[in-house]
Structure formats: C-alpha cells, structure tokens
Design a protein around this motif. Structure first.
Motif, PDB file in Angstrom:
ATOM      1  N   MET A 135       0.820  -1.203   0.000  1.00 28.52           N
ATOM      2  CA  MET A 135       0.000   0.000   0.000  1.00 28.52           C
ATOM      3  C   MET A 135       0.856   1.255   0.000  1.00 28.52           C
ATOM      4  O   MET A 135       0.578   2.208  -0.715  1.00 28.52           O
ATOM      5  CB  MET A 135      -0.899   0.017   1.249  1.00 28.52           C
ATOM      6  CG  MET A 135      -2.096  -0.886   1.132  1.00 28.52           C
ATOM      7  SD  MET A 135      -2.851  -1.184   2.738  1.00 28.52           S
ATOM      8  CE  MET A 135      -3.647   0.382   2.999  1.00 28.52           C
ATOM      9  N   CYS A 136       1.910   1.263   0.854  1.00 28.85           N
ATOM     10  CA  CYS A 136       2.722   2.469   0.969  1.00 28.85           C
ATOM     11  C   CYS A 136       3.960   2.384   0.085  1.00 28.85           C
ATOM     12  O   CYS A 136       4.673   3.360  -0.061  1.00 28.85           O
ATOM     13  CB  CYS A 136       3.114   2.692   2.420  1.00 28.85           C
ATOM     14  SG  CYS A 136       4.088   1.346   3.101  1.00 28.85           S
ATOM     15  N   GLY A 137       4.233   1.213  -0.492  1.00 27.49           N
ATOM     16  CA  GLY A 137       5.358   1.100  -1.410  1.00 27.49           C
ATOM     17  C   GLY A 137       6.637   0.560  -0.809  1.00 27.49           C
ATOM     18  O   GLY A 137       7.614   0.374  -1.517  1.00 27.49           O
ATOM     19  N   VAL A 138       6.666   0.298   0.497  1.00 26.24           N
ATOM     20  CA  VAL A 138       7.883  -0.267   1.071  1.00 26.24           C
ATOM     21  C   VAL A 138       7.939  -1.759   0.762  1.00 26.24           C
ATOM     22  O   VAL A 138       6.935  -2.378   0.437  1.00 26.24           O
ATOM     23  CB  VAL A 138       7.969  -0.037   2.602  1.00 26.24           C
ATOM     24  CG1 VAL A 138       7.977   1.441   2.928  1.00 26.24           C
ATOM     25  CG2 VAL A 138       6.875  -0.782   3.326  1.00 26.24           C
ATOM     26  N   ALA A 139       9.151  -2.325   0.843  1.00 30.28           N
ATOM     27  CA  ALA A 139       9.329  -3.756   0.624  1.00 30.28           C
ATOM     28  C   ALA A 139       9.888  -4.369   1.900  1.00 30.28           C
ATOM     29  O   ALA A 139      10.456  -3.668   2.745  1.00 30.28           O
ATOM     30  CB  ALA A 139      10.284  -3.997  -0.540  1.00 30.28           C
TER      31      ALA A 139
ATOM     32  N   VAL B  61       0.891  -6.683   2.968  1.00 25.42           N
ATOM     33  CA  VAL B  61       1.006  -5.290   3.409  1.00 25.42           C
ATOM     34  C   VAL B  61       2.045  -5.243   4.513  1.00 25.42           C
ATOM     35  O   VAL B  61       2.300  -6.237   5.184  1.00 25.42           O
ATOM     36  CB  VAL B  61      -0.334  -4.726   3.950  1.00 25.42           C
ATOM     37  CG1 VAL B  61      -1.345  -4.575   2.843  1.00 25.42           C
ATOM     38  CG2 VAL B  61      -0.874  -5.565   5.080  1.00 25.42           C
ATOM     39  N   CYS B  62       2.663  -4.081   4.687  1.00 24.09           N
ATOM     40  CA  CYS B  62       3.615  -3.948   5.779  1.00 24.09           C
ATOM     41  C   CYS B  62       2.834  -3.819   7.088  1.00 24.09           C
ATOM     42  O   CYS B  62       1.643  -3.503   7.085  1.00 24.09           O
ATOM     43  CB  CYS B  62       4.564  -2.787   5.550  1.00 24.09           C
ATOM     44  SG  CYS B  62       3.872  -1.169   5.878  1.00 24.09           S
ATOM     45  N   THR B  63       3.526  -4.073   8.166  1.00 21.30           N
ATOM     46  CA  THR B  63       2.832  -4.062   9.454  1.00 21.30           C
ATOM     47  C   THR B  63       2.279  -2.675   9.766  1.00 21.30           C
ATOM     48  O   THR B  63       1.227  -2.563  10.376  1.00 21.30           O
ATOM     49  CB  THR B  63       3.767  -4.546  10.586  1.00 21.30           C
ATOM     50  OG1 THR B  63       5.005  -3.852  10.468  1.00 21.30           O
ATOM     51  CG2 THR B  63       4.001  -6.034  10.490  1.00 21.30           C
ATOM     52  N   ASN B  64       2.958  -1.614   9.327  1.00 19.58           N
ATOM     53  CA  ASN B  64       2.434  -0.271   9.583  1.00 19.58           C
ATOM     54  C   ASN B  64       1.089  -0.074   8.889  1.00 19.58           C
ATOM     55  O   ASN B  64       0.145   0.449   9.492  1.00 19.58           O
ATOM     56  CB  ASN B  64       3.410   0.804   9.099  1.00 19.58           C
ATOM     57  CG  ASN B  64       4.652   0.864   9.965  1.00 19.58           C
ATOM     58  OD1 ASN B  64       4.584   0.640  11.167  1.00 19.58           O
ATOM     59  ND2 ASN B  64       5.781   1.149   9.358  1.00 19.58           N
ATOM     60  N   CYS B  65       1.019  -0.483   7.616  1.00 22.93           N
ATOM     61  CA  CYS B  65      -0.246  -0.339   6.895  1.00 22.93           C
ATOM     62  C   CYS B  65      -1.307  -1.230   7.534  1.00 22.93           C
ATOM     63  O   CYS B  65      -2.460  -0.822   7.693  1.00 22.93           O
ATOM     64  CB  CYS B  65      -0.083  -0.719   5.432  1.00 22.93           C
ATOM     65  SG  CYS B  65       0.831   0.506   4.487  1.00 22.93           S
ATOM     66  N   ASN B  66      -0.902  -2.438   7.886  1.00 17.67           N
ATOM     67  CA  ASN B  66      -1.876  -3.373   8.448  1.00 17.67           C
ATOM     68  C   ASN B  66      -2.429  -2.853   9.773  1.00 17.67           C
ATOM     69  O   ASN B  66      -3.586  -3.077  10.083  1.00 17.67           O
ATOM     70  CB  ASN B  66      -1.238  -4.744   8.646  1.00 17.67           C
ATOM     71  CG  ASN B  66      -2.278  -5.836   8.694  1.00 17.67           C
ATOM     72  OD1 ASN B  66      -3.229  -5.823   7.913  1.00 17.67           O
ATOM     73  ND2 ASN B  66      -2.108  -6.759   9.614  1.00 17.67           N
TER      74      ASN B  66
ATOM     75  N   LEU C 167      -1.714   2.499  10.418  1.00 12.86           N
ATOM     76  CA  LEU C 167      -0.949   3.731  10.577  1.00 12.86           C
ATOM     77  C   LEU C 167      -0.912   4.540   9.296  1.00 12.86           C
ATOM     78  O   LEU C 167      -0.772   5.750   9.327  1.00 12.86           O
ATOM     79  CB  LEU C 167       0.487   3.409  11.020  1.00 12.86           C
ATOM     80  CG  LEU C 167       0.611   2.788  12.410  1.00 12.86           C
ATOM     81  CD1 LEU C 167       2.050   2.393  12.687  1.00 12.86           C
ATOM     82  CD2 LEU C 167       0.121   3.767  13.466  1.00 12.86           C
ATOM     83  N   GLN C 168      -1.042   3.836   8.166  1.00 12.49           N
ATOM     84  CA  GLN C 168      -0.951   4.555   6.899  1.00 12.49           C
ATOM     85  C   GLN C 168      -2.209   4.385   6.082  1.00 12.49           C
ATOM     86  O   GLN C 168      -2.191   4.543   4.871  1.00 12.49           O
ATOM     87  CB  GLN C 168       0.268   4.064   6.115  1.00 12.49           C
ATOM     88  CG  GLN C 168       1.548   4.417   6.828  1.00 12.49           C
ATOM     89  CD  GLN C 168       2.770   4.080   6.012  1.00 12.49           C
ATOM     90  OE1 GLN C 168       2.664   3.517   4.940  1.00 12.49           O
ATOM     91  NE2 GLN C 168       3.918   4.425   6.525  1.00 12.49           N
ATOM     92  N   ASN C 169      -3.317   4.068   6.725  1.00 15.68           N
ATOM     93  CA  ASN C 169      -4.546   3.901   5.959  1.00 15.68           C
ATOM     94  C   ASN C 169      -4.965   5.187   5.263  1.00 15.68           C
ATOM     95  O   ASN C 169      -5.605   5.153   4.226  1.00 15.68           O
ATOM     96  CB  ASN C 169      -5.689   3.402   6.847  1.00 15.68           C
ATOM     97  CG  ASN C 169      -5.709   1.885   6.883  1.00 15.68           C
ATOM     98  OD1 ASN C 169      -4.928   1.244   6.181  1.00 15.68           O
ATOM     99  ND2 ASN C 169      -6.569   1.324   7.689  1.00 15.68           N
TER     100      ASN C 169
HETATM  101 ZN   LIG Z   1       2.943  -0.104   4.259  1.00 14.13          ZN
END
Ligand SMILES: [Zn+2]
Length: 92
Positions: A1-5, A42-47, A50-52
C-alpha cells in the motif's frame, strides 16, 4: 500500500526493518472474507492502520527531482530496484 518492501528501513524511523504480513483488501468489518482474492501483502504499519490515510503518491516531476538530487549510491539503488522490478539488465 505504501510502497515499502520487506527488509526496507521502517519509514516511521524506528530501528526495525519493514516486515510484510497478510492484509485484507476489503476489511472484514466491511464484509471482506479470508479468500486469497481478498488478501494481499502489506507492511505491518499499513496493516495496523498507521498509513490507511495513505501517503500521497509522488508525482513524476517531484519523483525525478528527488532522484536527481540523491547521491550516486542512492541513484544506483533506485536503478537496481527498477532493473529488478522490470526484469531488465544493463548492457555495458
Ligand atoms: Zn505499508
């Protein structure tokens, strides 16, 4: 979602690296199910939501400007990432 890997430095500035987890495309609270079609990495931040609200997608002009201003090492890192993403090779 945020583009991080996976393995990227955590964008929230902690010393962790990014971990990916399974997230629902349509949230279960909105009627989504656990089928593979409704899951994505998804990364844990998005999940954790935090970045919704979503970082805005960078537009091309600003993105290119950022890359031009980056160090050669960082430009190389971007290049290598793009080459991998598009399965290309540099012919020297
Ligand atoms: Zn993310």
């Amino acid at each position: 979602m945020c583009g991080v890997a996976a393995g990227d430095p955590d964008p929230f500035g902690t010393e962790r690296t990014v971990r990916l987890t399974m997230g629902h495309i349509i949230d279960k609270s909105k009627g989504g199910d656990d089928s593979p079609q409704n899951l994505r990495a998804v990364c844990t931040n998005c999940n954790e939501g935090l970045q919704n609200t979503g970082l805005p997608k960078p537009d091309q002009i600003h993105l290119l400007a950022q890359v031009r201003r980056a160090t050669i090492d960082d430009q190389r890192a971007v290049l290598n990432w793009l080459l991998q993403k598009f399965k290309l090779k540099v012919v020297e």
